[in-house]
Design an enzyme around this catalytic site. Structure first.
Site, mmCIF file in Angstrom:
data_model
loop_
_atom_site.group_PDB
_atom_site.id
_atom_site.type_symbol
_atom_site.label_atom_id
_atom_site.label_comp_id
_atom_site.label_asym_id
_atom_site.label_seq_id
_atom_site.Cartn_x
_atom_site.Cartn_y
_atom_site.Cartn_z
ATOM 1 N N SER A 205 -10.890 -0.516 3.445
ATOM 2 C CA SER A 205 -10.148 -1.030 4.602
ATOM 3 C C SER A 205 -9.512 0.526 5.155
ATOM 4 C CB SER A 205 -9.030 -1.830 4.210
ATOM 5 O OG SER A 205 -9.360 -2.923 3.815
ATOM 6 N N GLU B 168 -5.194 3.880 5.976
ATOM 7 C CA GLU B 168 -4.878 3.594 4.914
ATOM 8 C C GLU B 168 -5.417 4.723 3.903
ATOM 9 O OE1 GLU B 168 -5.904 -0.499 2.844
ATOM 10 O OE2 GLU B 168 -6.778 0.789 1.272
ATOM 11 N N ARG C 270 0.766 -1.314 0.039
ATOM 12 C CA ARG C 270 0.096 0.041 -0.169
ATOM 13 C C ARG C 270 0.965 1.264 0.020
ATOM 14 N NH1 ARG C 270 -2.079 -3.437 -1.141
ATOM 15 N NH2 ARG C 270 -3.700 -4.478 -0.302
HETATM 16 C C1 FAD Z 1 -15.748 -0.242 -0.886
HETATM 17 C C2 FAD Z 1 -14.153 -0.066 -1.013
HETATM 18 C C3 FAD Z 1 -13.428 -0.953 -1.462
HETATM 19 C C4 FAD Z 1 -12.115 -0.928 -1.312
HETATM 20 N N1 FAD Z 1 -11.143 -1.798 -1.645
HETATM 21 C C5 FAD Z 1 -9.817 -1.703 -1.907
HETATM 22 C C6 FAD Z 1 -8.817 -2.978 -2.016
HETATM 23 O O1 FAD Z 1 -9.448 -3.975 -2.051
HETATM 24 N N2 FAD Z 1 -7.608 -2.598 -2.297
HETATM 25 C C7 FAD Z 1 -7.049 -1.539 -2.176
HETATM 26 O O2 FAD Z 1 -5.984 -1.000 -2.391
HETATM 27 N N3 FAD Z 1 -8.112 -0.268 -1.987
HETATM 28 C C8 FAD Z 1 -9.479 -0.452 -1.837
HETATM 29 N N4 FAD Z 1 -9.989 0.806 -1.561
HETATM 30 C C9 FAD Z 1 -9.387 1.971 -1.687
HETATM 31 C C10 FAD Z 1 -9.483 2.690 -3.069
HETATM 32 O O3 FAD Z 1 -10.462 2.075 -3.739
HETATM 33 C C11 FAD Z 1 -8.248 2.604 -3.819
HETATM 34 O O4 FAD Z 1 -7.277 3.177 -3.151
HETATM 35 C C12 FAD Z 1 -8.385 3.341 -5.096
HETATM 36 O O5 FAD Z 1 -7.429 3.285 -5.900
HETATM 37 C C13 FAD Z 1 -8.510 5.036 -4.506
HETATM 38 O O6 FAD Z 1 -8.892 5.348 -6.008
HETATM 39 P P1 FAD Z 1 -9.640 6.916 -6.332
HETATM 40 O O7 FAD Z 1 -9.624 7.381 -7.764
HETATM 41 O O8 FAD Z 1 -11.080 6.790 -5.589
HETATM 42 O O9 FAD Z 1 -8.716 7.739 -5.352
HETATM 43 P P2 FAD Z 1 -9.102 9.109 -4.612
HETATM 44 O O10 FAD Z 1 -9.659 8.842 -3.416
HETATM 45 O O11 FAD Z 1 -9.720 9.971 -5.761
HETATM 46 O O12 FAD Z 1 -7.535 9.550 -4.266
HETATM 47 C C14 FAD Z 1 -6.634 8.879 -3.483
HETATM 48 C C15 FAD Z 1 -5.121 9.652 -3.361
HETATM 49 O O13 FAD Z 1 -4.651 9.617 -4.526
HETATM 50 C C16 FAD Z 1 -4.433 10.964 -5.131
HETATM 51 N N5 FAD Z 1 -4.702 10.690 -6.648
HETATM 52 C C17 FAD Z 1 -5.805 10.560 -7.414
HETATM 53 N N6 FAD Z 1 -5.900 10.441 -8.390
HETATM 54 C C18 FAD Z 1 -4.291 10.564 -8.592
HETATM 55 C C19 FAD Z 1 -3.544 10.745 -9.962
HETATM 56 N N7 FAD Z 1 -4.149 10.532 -11.066
HETATM 57 N N8 FAD Z 1 -2.252 10.920 -9.787
HETATM 58 C C20 FAD Z 1 -1.710 11.208 -8.581
HETATM 59 N N9 FAD Z 1 -2.440 11.121 -7.410
HETATM 60 C C21 FAD Z 1 -3.670 10.834 -7.432
HETATM 61 C C22 FAD Z 1 -5.273 11.758 -4.431
HETATM 62 O O14 FAD Z 1 -4.855 13.069 -4.250
HETATM 63 C C23 FAD Z 1 -5.416 10.968 -3.186
HETATM 64 O O15 FAD Z 1 -4.447 11.461 -2.146
HETATM 65 C C24 FAD Z 1 -11.464 0.424 -1.545
HETATM 66 C C25 FAD Z 1 -12.482 1.579 -1.207
HETATM 67 C C26 FAD Z 1 -13.871 1.419 -1.165
HETATM 68 C C27 FAD Z 1 -14.637 2.597 -0.810
#
Ligand code: FAD
Length: 394
Positions: free
Chosen positions: A265, A386, A176
């Site tokens: 998580s 996380e 992570r």
């Molecule tokens: C129901 C649920 C289940 C999940 N299961 C998992 C799992 O199994 N495994 C896991 O690893 N995670 C999991 N997650 C967490 C999450 O889905 C992941 O971390 C996902 O990759 C976040 O993507 P996002 O676009 O929504 O990020 P955001 O919440 O929009 O951004 C997260 C971070 O990344 C940065 N960011 C976003 N886009 C970019 C970009 N293009 N360039 C640079 N920085 C950027 C943002 O500034 C922020 O700091 C889960 C979340 C939920 C709600």
């Protein structure tokens, strides 16, 4: 470039763009439908010294209730393509290279690869959010993580304003973790030094004998598929089983189900010296996690197990959930729930802190703090969050 021309009259609130449905308003909000628009806006903000927050799908972000006094650039540009071999430098014979735009929904990208019988990301089915965020914390699940197939990212380096290509080894992936995430945490910055514009994945071509998945590396998934760990199954079956396992734990976004109104998580699995494991009760899961720089043997513990065994059961924080033996009473003093029942642990999984409909960011944090402190008190193990927490702290 004008940002105001894009900004709606009413301020945009994070609560409407995050899976936890919490977070206050942003001073300025730009939904970037093209890569060029995102790059232009980020460069302009950095040159003007305007605070910047880059948002994907909002599934790993907890924004303060006060909101963000700066510009939010929402990465909304999509696209996925298989690169012609001539453009895919260093590609192994049995692979194809797929480029995915940062704003592309990750699970749509996974579905696209499975439909084309390309193996490598099927175990990452159902993870919400954007493709561009997957390298940030090296998303992973069911024995797979994105570093296993990520060849490189194209990114805007905010220190120079240039678009660069960073190959996987430069991202220094960990559990992570990546250099992108560390560039925020180590500098207390709201957004990273590198803004991912697209990711390149090297995926296995369809095997001669059909659409075989990557080897299944997770015992629970192998059992569900009825195959031995380390062997393969059909790609589509792996995707379906992963989605079913995730849904049962509330780990697939569902607008109807508050158990999924979370950041997934909330805590990472703690990596600690093996001597810490020896102090824990028998039965506490621990997996080998290499050695630290001083050669000390490390193990990865299960955050879910620690939370559960510290007395925080599923639904902790809800008025109707009975206290666990030896654990705190999550019903609160007046029996209305710890924070009025507005936030609680998921009723399906102890690792997710959920919004039951009316929660604030602070409500979510109260539940998370209570759990973190309870685990530290009971087992002497520190849990770490996380999600990216912005403008406030756990
Ligand atoms: C129901 C649920 C289940 C999940 N299961 C998992 C799992 O199994 N495994 C896991 O690893 N995670 C999991 N997650 C967490 C999450 O889905 C992941 O971390 C996902 O990759 C976040 O993507 P996002 O676009 O929504 O990020 P955001 O919440 O929009 O951004 C997260 C971070 O990344 C940065 N960011 C976003 N886009 C970019 C970009 N293009 N360039 C640079 N920085 C950027 C943002 O500034 C922020 O700091 C889960 C979340 C939920 C709600």
């Amino acid at each position: 470039m004008s940002i105001t021309e894009q900004s709606p009259v009413a301020p945009v609130r994070f609560a409407d763009h995050t899976t936890s449905r919490v977070g206050g308003p942003a001073a300025q909000w730009l939904r970037a439908e093209t890569e060029a628009r995102a790059v232009e806006a980020i460069r302009a903000a950095d040159e003007a010294g305007t605070a910047l927050f880059v948002l994907g799908g909002g599934s790993n972000t907890l924004m303060a209730d006060d909101g963000f006094d700066g510009l939010v650039v929402q990465m909304a540009f999509t696209g996925i393509e298989q690169l012609p071999e001539a453009e895919a430098e260093g590609l192994a014979d049995d692979r194809v290279r797929v480029r995915v735009a940062a704003g592309h929904p990750w699970d749509d990208a996974v579905a696209w690869t499975v439909e084309r019988s390309l193996a490598g990301v099927e175990a990452l089915s159902g993870i919400p959010g954007s493709a561009g965020a997957t390298p940030v914390q090296n998303v992973g699940a069911y024995g797979a993580d994105v570093s296993q197939v990520l060849h490189a990212v194209r990114a805007l380096d905010r220190r120079t304003g240039q678009i660069v290509e960073l190959e996987a080894e430069r991202l220094r992936f960990g559990y992570r973790d990546s250099i992108i995430k560390r560039s925020m945490l180590e500098h207390g910055a709201a957004s990273p030094q590198w803004i991912v514009l697209s990711i390149d994945l090297d995926l296995h071509r369809p095997a001669a004998d059909g659409d075989a998945s990557a080897p299944v590396r997770y015992a629970q998934l192998a059992r569900a598929l009825d195959v031995a760990e380390g062997t393969r199954a059909s790609l589509q079956t792996v995707r379906e089983e992963v989605l079913a396992l995730r849904a049962a734990k509330g780990m697939v976004s569902d607008p109807q189900d508050p158990d999924t109104w979370s950041t997934g998580s909330y805590f990472t699995n703690p990596i600690v010296p093996a001597s810490v494991r020896a102090r824990l009760p028998e039965g506490a899961p621990a997996f080998a996690a290499g050695h630290d720089d001083d050669g000390v043997e490390l193990v990865k513990l299960s955050a879910a197990w620690l939370i559960d065994h510290a007395g925080f059961g599923k639904g902790f924080g809800l008025p109707e959930v009975e206290p666990r033996e030896g654990g705190p009473d999550g019903r609160g003093r007046d029996g209305q729930g710890l924070v009025g029942g507005r936030a609680s642990l998921s009723t399906k999984h102890t690792l997710a802190v959920t919004n039951r409909g009316q929660a604030s960011t602070e409500d979510i944090l109260v539940i998370a703090r209570t759990v973190r402190d309870g685990v530290a008190e009971r087992f002497g193990v520190q849990l770490h969050p996380e999600p990216m927490i912005v403008g406030t702290a756990l």
